[in-house]
Each structure stands twice: as structure tokens, then as C-alpha cells.
Scaffold this motif. Structure first.
Motif, short mmCIF file in Angstrom:
data_model
loop_
_atom_site.label_atom_id
_atom_site.label_comp_id
_atom_site.label_asym_id
_atom_site.label_seq_id
_atom_site.Cartn_x
_atom_site.Cartn_y
_atom_site.Cartn_z
N ALA A 189 -11.04 15.70 3.51
CA ALA A 189 -10.18 15.77 3.64
C ALA A 189 -10.38 14.98 4.91
O ALA A 189 -11.42 14.44 5.39
N SER A 206 -11.13 17.04 9.41
CA SER A 206 -11.58 18.67 9.41
C SER A 206 -12.45 18.91 10.31
O SER A 206 -13.40 18.20 11.61
N ARG A 231 -2.59 23.20 9.48
CA ARG A 231 -1.95 23.62 7.65
C ARG A 231 -0.42 22.47 7.31
O ARG A 231 -0.15 22.30 6.10
N ALA A 260 -1.47 18.84 6.46
CA ALA A 260 -2.27 18.95 4.69
C ALA A 260 -1.90 18.83 3.63
O ALA A 260 -2.96 17.88 2.86
N ASP A 261 -1.31 18.89 3.40
CA ASP A 261 -0.36 19.17 2.44
C ASP A 261 1.05 18.19 2.10
O ASP A 261 2.14 18.38 2.84
N ASP A 279 5.34 22.67 2.33
CA ASP A 279 4.88 23.44 3.45
C ASP A 279 4.07 24.17 2.09
O ASP A 279 3.88 25.70 1.49
N ARG A 280 3.11 24.04 1.40
CA ARG A 280 2.30 24.36 0.67
C ARG A 280 1.19 25.21 1.00
O ARG A 280 -0.18 25.16 0.73
N SER A 281 0.89 24.07 1.87
CA SER A 281 -0.55 24.98 2.55
C SER A 281 -2.11 24.63 2.10
O SER A 281 -3.12 25.26 1.77
N ARG A 282 -2.14 23.26 1.17
CA ARG A 282 -3.30 22.95 0.77
C ARG A 282 -3.82 22.81 1.51
O ARG A 282 -3.75 21.74 2.19
N PRO A 283 -5.31 22.57 1.56
CA PRO A 283 -6.34 21.45 2.68
C PRO A 283 -6.71 20.20 1.98
O PRO A 283 -7.86 20.22 1.82
N ILE A 284 -5.90 19.48 2.11
CA ILE A 284 -6.02 18.38 1.85
C ILE A 284 -6.12 17.21 2.06
O ILE A 284 -7.36 16.71 2.23
N GLY A 296 -8.51 19.68 6.49
CA GLY A 296 -9.19 20.68 5.91
C GLY A 296 -10.05 21.65 7.79
O GLY A 296 -10.30 20.91 9.24
#
Length: 358
Positions: free
Chosen positions: A25, A28, A50, A53-54, A57-62, A65
Motif C-alpha cells: 500500500a 498504511s 477503504r 484503496a481500490d 467500491d470493492r474494498s480491497r486494501p491495495i 492499508g
């Protein structure tokens, strides 16, 4: 990292001081939640992360973090009764770009437990910036980590701060403060703006704006933006008078007598009146009336509420009573002030410029 300049004062770190992480990320954040923490402040902050992060609106912590830290891994109750389960135990603080302490109910701010205070000191020694959300700044101060730093506090808690924390500079007229490696905010919606400020710094402006827009929040506010609330147009450094003024703000719809104000503050009526005369050259009743009329004018100019409804909301008997007070204070009726405000808002400049010609 040292945020202090040649004069020894803490200052805001430039964006160039933050280097992107190699892999993982770009931003972080570790969270330490006080017992009975403010859920709204935490949720606003973490939801900005959140949503940034992606894509979508998929909430993946890319790109961002975050993790809730704990010494015991026991669920942590918020002030609303909803509990949060921590994600990981206290470890190496340098894995995070920031450590955020989310405070809560004033009556229970006895201080951080030893393990958390030690963890935060290690983070500070390693140059990890610390953030205080809501009353989190109070907890950082209790841990000895705010010496020489300004601290943003809610106008609601300003007097509590003055009474309990010597040696700290509380600021209650901004939504948040970036004082180098200490950042503080007053909580509530302002925590979303602070989070967006950090997302913009580390990830990008587009991601910060996207997060706020999805949360139906207007564009990001800068740190110096005033805290929302009732503008009193009254300033004083007298702690007793400041506390009384805040109590007045909190009871606009049901005005308190001077005797009741004094009783709630633990002072005599005569003592309170003497402080008002010395600090403001006016009586508590006159100051209270000014606060109520200022708020009433704000509602008249910015809402479509009926004058009668505004009168009730601001502690006046009825619309006639409010109109009389308006004439005495502003030399105009509420209807005249509203009409003038509407005319000003309809001017081309107020709409951002004239229309483009076809």
C-alpha cells in the motif's frame, strides 16, 4: 523523521518527505482505539481509506492499508455500545505510515494502558507520525507525546482541555491541524477530511475526492477550515466565560438563567457576572441573547425554515418576539434579512460567474 525547523518549532511535513513504499500500500495506517471510542470518528476515517484503496467500491486494501491494533485482542467497545474486534497485536510501529489514536468519552479518559503508551513512544522515536482523533489528542498528551505541539480539539471540549491539560496549546477553531509528526482533529466529519488530506498526499487527489464524494461529503476541506458550529462573534481568554459561552451554545433552544449557568459550573451567580463584565463588558444575559440572535440570523439566511420555527429553535417565545429582537439588534425584520440574503445569492458572482452566451 524530524519535523522541526531551525527554530525548534514543529511544522507541517512537506509531501516530498513522504516516500512511497516499495510494493504494498502507498498509505498504511494503524489504529489504537480507546475504550468507549467515538465510532463515528473512526468509521469516517477508515471509510475514506477503504474507498480510496481500490477502484470502484470493492474494498480491497491495495492502495491503502489499515489495521486495528491491540495488546490483548479483546473486542473494544465504542461509546455507542458497538464493539470492534482488533486485527493484530502491537508489533513493529514502523510498518505503518501513521498511528492513529481514536479517543472517546471525556469522563473515561484516564490515559492509555502501559503497553499502548510504550508502543506510541517507540513509534514517535522511530519517526512515525502520530494522529489524535476526537479526544485522542488528550490521550497523546497524557502519554507525554504532545509537548511543543498544537492540538486540535472540538469547541465542545475546549474548556475541558484548558482545565485538565497544562502545557499544551489547544486550537478549537480549525477542523484539524497538521503540526509535522503530530496531526490532530476534532472528530466527527472532520476525521474524514483529515483522512482525505493524507490520501491526497500519499495516493492522489483523485482518490481522495472519490472517497468523499461516495460518502456524500463535499470536496475536501483544508486544515484551517473553521469547525462547524454557532459563530458567536465573541472572543475571550477567560476560562470561566468561555465555558459559560459554550454552555449557552449547547442550550440555545432552552435558554438557561444566569443562576442555572453558575450552578452547573460550580460558581456563584455574582462571580459569573463579575467575570463577564471584566472579560466582555456585558452581562451573561446580553451575551446569551447575542448568541441566540446570531444563530437565528444564520438560520434565516441559510435555510427555508419558517420564522416561527426559527424562533422556537433559538429560544424565543414566538415569531413576534424574534422579530422585535431582530429590529433592535439588526434594524431589520427576519423577512427583510432573508430577502436580502436571497437577492445576494441570486447575483451572477454568487453562482460562480455569469452564464456563457450561446
Amino acid at each position: 523523521m524530524d519535523a522541526r525547523g531551525a527554530d525548534g518549532r514543529a511544522g507541517a511535513l512537506s509531501s516530498s518527505a513522504y516516500k512511497p513504499r516499495k510494493g504494498g500500500a502507498r498509505l498504511s495506517v494503524g489504529f489504537i482505539l480507546a475504550r468507549r471510542f467515538t465510532l463515528c470518528a473512526f468509521a469516517n476515517f477508515v471509510d475514506v481509506l477503504r474507498l480510496a484503496a481500490d477502484e470502484g467500491d470493492r474494498s480491497r486494501p491495495i492502495l491503502c492499508g489499515w489495521s486495528v491494533l491491540s495488546d490483548t485482542m479483546c473486542a473494544i467497545p465504542s461509546s455507542s455500545g458497538v464493539s470492534i474486534q482488533p486485527n493484530e497485536r502491537l508489533g513493529d510501529p514502523t510498518k505503518f505510515d501513521y498511528i492513529v489514536v481514536v479517543g472517546g468519552v471525556m469522563e473515561e479518559l484516564s490515559g492509555l494502558e502501559t503497553a499502548y503508551a510504550a508502543y506510541l513512544r517507540r513509534a514517535a522515536e522511530a519517526g512515525v507520525p502520530l494522529i489524535g482523533i476526537c479526544t485522542g489528542g488528550f490521550l497523546l498528551h497524557k502519554a507525554g507525546l504532545m509537548k511543543g505541539y498544537r492540538c486540535c480539539v472540538s469547541w465542545f471540549h475546549h474548556v475541558d482541555f484548558l482545565e485538565q491539560f497544562d502545557g499544551l496549546d489547544p486550537v478549537s477553531d480549525q477542523i484539524f491541524i497538521d503540526d509535522g509528526d503530530r496531526l490532530t482533529c476534532s472528530g466527527g466529519a472532520s476525521s474524514a477530511h483529515l483522512a482525505a488530506y493524507l490520501v491526497e498526499r500519499h495516493v492522489g487527489r483523485a482518490q481522495a475526492s472519490k472517497s468523499l464524494h461516495i460518502m456524500i461529503i463535499d470536496d475536501a476541506m483544508r486544515p484551517e477550515k473553521p469547525q462547524p458550529g454557532v459563530s458567536m462573534d465573541i472572543s475571550t481568554r477567560d476560562p470561566m466565560v468561555m465555558r459559560a459561552l459554550l454552555l449557552m451554545q449547547q442550550n440555545i433552544d432552552t435558554p438557561l438563567s444566569v443562576a442555572e449557568l453558575a450552578r452547573r459550573m460550580g460558581h456563584s451567580k455574582r462571580q459569573l457576572e463579575r467575570h463577564f463584565r471584566s472579560a466582555l463588558g456585558a452581562s451573561p444575559q446580553a451575551a446569551f441573547l447575542q448568541i441566540r440572535l446570531t444563530f437565528a440570523r444564520h438560520l434565516i439566511e441559510t435555510t427555508d425554515k419558517l420564522v416561527a420555527a426559527v424562533a422556537v429553535e433559538c429560544g424565543f417565545c414566538d415569531s413576534s418576539h424574534l422579530s422585535r429582537m431582530f429590529r433592535q439588534r439588526f434594524d431589520r425584520t427576519p423577512q427583510e434579512i432573508r430577502r436580502q440574503a436571497q437577492q445576494a445569492a441570486s447575483l451572477p458572482e454568487a453562482r460562480g460567474g455569469s452564464r456563457l452566451s450561446a
